[in-house]
Scaffold this active site. Structure first.
Site, PDB file in Angstrom:
ATOM      1  N   TYR A 136       0.810  -1.227   0.000  1.00  0.00           N
ATOM      2  CA  TYR A 136       0.000   0.000   0.000  1.00  0.00           C
ATOM      3  C   TYR A 136       0.841   1.274   0.000  1.00  0.00           C
ATOM      4  O   TYR A 136       0.299   2.360   0.154  1.00  0.00           O
ATOM      5  CB  TYR A 136      -0.903   0.021   1.246  1.00  0.00           C
ATOM      6  CG  TYR A 136      -2.154  -0.823   1.157  1.00  0.00           C
ATOM      7  CD1 TYR A 136      -2.173  -2.030   0.473  1.00  0.00           C
ATOM      8  CD2 TYR A 136      -3.332  -0.409   1.780  1.00  0.00           C
ATOM      9  CE1 TYR A 136      -3.313  -2.803   0.411  1.00  0.00           C
ATOM     10  CE2 TYR A 136      -4.482  -1.178   1.717  1.00  0.00           C
ATOM     11  CZ  TYR A 136      -4.466  -2.383   1.035  1.00  0.00           C
ATOM     12  OH  TYR A 136      -5.602  -3.145   0.989  1.00  0.00           O
ATOM     13  N   LYS A 187       4.599 -15.306   0.934  1.00  0.00           N
ATOM     14  CA  LYS A 187       4.479 -15.720  -0.469  1.00  0.00           C
ATOM     15  C   LYS A 187       5.899 -15.732  -1.026  1.00  0.00           C
ATOM     16  O   LYS A 187       6.162 -15.248  -2.123  1.00  0.00           O
ATOM     17  CB  LYS A 187       3.555 -14.758  -1.230  1.00  0.00           C
ATOM     18  CG  LYS A 187       3.120 -15.239  -2.603  1.00  0.00           C
ATOM     19  CD  LYS A 187       2.265 -16.497  -2.588  1.00  0.00           C
ATOM     20  CE  LYS A 187       2.281 -17.141  -3.972  1.00  0.00           C
ATOM     21  NZ  LYS A 187       1.632 -18.467  -3.997  1.00  0.00           N
ATOM     22  N   ASP A 244      -5.373  -7.755   4.488  1.00  0.00           N
ATOM     23  CA  ASP A 244      -6.633  -7.104   4.093  1.00  0.00           C
ATOM     24  C   ASP A 244      -7.577  -8.161   3.530  1.00  0.00           C
ATOM     25  O   ASP A 244      -8.739  -8.268   3.921  1.00  0.00           O
ATOM     26  CB  ASP A 244      -6.363  -6.026   3.043  1.00  0.00           C
ATOM     27  CG  ASP A 244      -7.664  -5.484   2.462  1.00  0.00           C
ATOM     28  OD1 ASP A 244      -8.554  -5.118   3.252  1.00  0.00           O
ATOM     29  OD2 ASP A 244      -7.804  -5.457   1.215  1.00  0.00           O
TER      30      ASP A 244
HETATM   31  C1  IPM Z   1      -9.920  -2.160   4.898  1.00  0.00           C
HETATM   32  C2  IPM Z   1     -10.268  -1.582   3.558  1.00  0.00           C
HETATM   33  C3  IPM Z   1      -9.175  -0.609   3.109  1.00  0.00           C
HETATM   34  C4  IPM Z   1      -7.865  -1.355   3.054  1.00  0.00           C
HETATM   35  C5  IPM Z   1      -9.445   0.038   1.737  1.00  0.00           C
HETATM   36  C6  IPM Z   1     -10.798   0.672   1.711  1.00  0.00           C
HETATM   37  C7  IPM Z   1      -8.372   0.985   1.331  1.00  0.00           C
HETATM   38  O1  IPM Z   1     -10.465  -2.583   2.624  1.00  0.00           O
HETATM   39  O2  IPM Z   1      -9.728  -1.395   5.861  1.00  0.00           O
HETATM   40  O3  IPM Z   1      -9.870  -3.385   5.010  1.00  0.00           O
HETATM   41  O4  IPM Z   1      -7.588  -2.072   2.106  1.00  0.00           O
HETATM   42  O5  IPM Z   1      -7.102  -1.213   4.010  1.00  0.00           O
HETATM   43 MN    MN Z   2     -10.446  -4.542   3.466  1.00  0.00          MN
END
Ligand code: IPM
Ligand code: MN
Ligand code: NAD
Length: 352
Positions: A136, A187, A244
């Site tokens: 991210y 992974k 996530d």
């Molecule tokens: C979460 C959400 C967020 C993430 C998105 C909306 C950016 O999916 O908090 O799980 O991926 O962190």
């Molecule tokens: Mn999420």
């Protein structure tokens, strides 16, 4: 004098605006030997369409003095998700360096887990999601955009410091749970730099925790294991993207996305307040109908009270919540019921 906690509310968009007010009602009912001061910030996609920004230029400064942030959900089809989420939700997580995203996966009384033959004893996991870097990080770009020669690059950044601190936190959590097991999502069979370092750090940190049993699973196999052998999993540590995905699967194992809670924390230093949010999003498919399940927001509020240093209040909220689910009468449609968001919250408040 009773202690006062200042909570910044970011209801956000869609059902975020429906569940946060209900969580606030529950919090107010649970606050007996302390007080809560709420201030609501109407930042989100409507604010963006009006102002061209997801939050004001000094938004982070406005949030900084609070003891905690309670966020509903961000995102609406009228604004591209990568703008709304990166400029508000991820901006807060990254700017305040909230490097731990804690996500419990537990079965509530009265709620039948969707996995045949599995009980609440079998499904009890705690995800520790790396929340400050990884997939991210937002580095990359697009070259020759819109042409047949277009190139898009999205970098992942894994730092030894970033991986080590989240792993240490996960080991500490594992050490303090009865089963003392930690599974890591890797992974490293395909990703020879980031995930090989991830595994090396896991092994190095594990040496400081001889009392914790460690397993290392490739993330694809771990996803399958969550379904086939959930009872083998206790604490799970994963990168930003892997965890996530696994935690939406975890929410599904609980019975609904409307059940899963989370806490964004920096246990080491204070760059800004911790942020508490349900795992689910703004659910445009059900918004405006008043039927979103508020359990995720309510249990997130319990997590918030626990982390603010009021574990008794957190426990009271969870017990009231469990009493209601255990009775199996008041339920929102995602769990097969007919009740509204507000009716469910009122039932919890009555127990309190
Ligand atoms: C979460 C959400 C967020 C993430 C998105 C909306 C950016 O999916 O908090 O799980 O991926 O962190
Ligand atoms: Mn999420
Ligand atoms: P979502 O979690 O909003 O919805 C997925 C499915 O789960 C939908 O069918 C929805 O109705 C259902 N659902 C979610 N929460 C529920 C609840 N409390 N009660 C009952 N049903 C519930 O995920 P999505 O559809 O992928 O995303 C919608 C928007 O939310 C997008 O803009 C996305 O980027 C955003 N999002 C934001 C956050 C956040 O702010 N923390 C998290 C996830 C997604």
């Amino acid at each position: 004098m009773a202690k006062n906690y200042r909570i910044a509310l970011l209801p956000g968009d869609g059902i975020g605006k429906e569940v946060v007010p209900q969580a606030v009602r529950v919090l107010e009912a649970a606050a007996n030997d302390f007080t809560l001061g709420f201030e609501s910030f109407e930042w989100g996609c409507e604010y963006y369409l009006r102002t061209g920004r997801m939050m004001p230029p000094d938004g982070l400064e406005q949030l900084r003095p609070f003891d905690a942030i309670l966020l509903g959900a961000i995102g609406h089809p009228s604004v591209p998700d990568h703008i709304s989420l990166r400029d508000l939700l991820l901006r807060i997580r990254f700017s305040f360096d909230l490097y731990v995203n804690l996500r419990p996966v537990e079965i509530l009384p009265g709620i039948e887990p969707p996995l045949r033959g599995k009980t609440a004893d079998d499904i009890n996991m705690l995800f520790v999601r790396e929340n400050s870097e990884g997939e991210y990080c937002g580095m990359g770009g697009r070259f020759k955009a819109g042409t047949p020669d277009e190139v898009a690059v999205q970098q992942s950044v894994f730092t030894r410091k970033g991986v080590e601190r989240v792993m240490r936190y996960a080991f500490e959590q594992a050490r303090h749970r009865p089963r003392k097991c930690l599974a890591s999502a890797t992974k490293s069979n395909a990703m020879q730099y980031t995930m090989v370092m991830w595994d090396e750090v896991l092994r190095a940190v594990a040496r400081d925790y001889p009392d914790v049993a460690v397993s290392n699973y490739h993330v694809d196999a771990l996803a399958a294991r969550m379904i086939t052998h959930p009872e083998s999993l206790d604490v799970v540590v994963g990168s930003n993207l892997f965890a996530d995905i696994l935690t939406d699967l975890g929410a599904a194992l609980q019975g609904s996305l409307g059940l899963a809670s989370s806490a964004n924390l920096n246990p080491a230093e204070h760059l800004g307040p911790p942020m508490f949010e349900p795992v689910h999003g703004s659910a445009p498919d059900i918004e405006g109908r008043g039927v979103a399940n508020p359990i995720a927001a309510i249990s997130t509020s319990a997590l918030m009270m626990e982390h603010l240093g009021e574990p008794e209040a957190g426990r009271r909220i969870l017990e009231a919540l469990k009493e209601v689910t255990g009775e199996e009468t008041v339920r929102t449609p995602d769990l097969g019921g007919k009740n509204t968001t507000q009716e469910f919250a009122s039932a919890v408040i009555q127990k309190l």
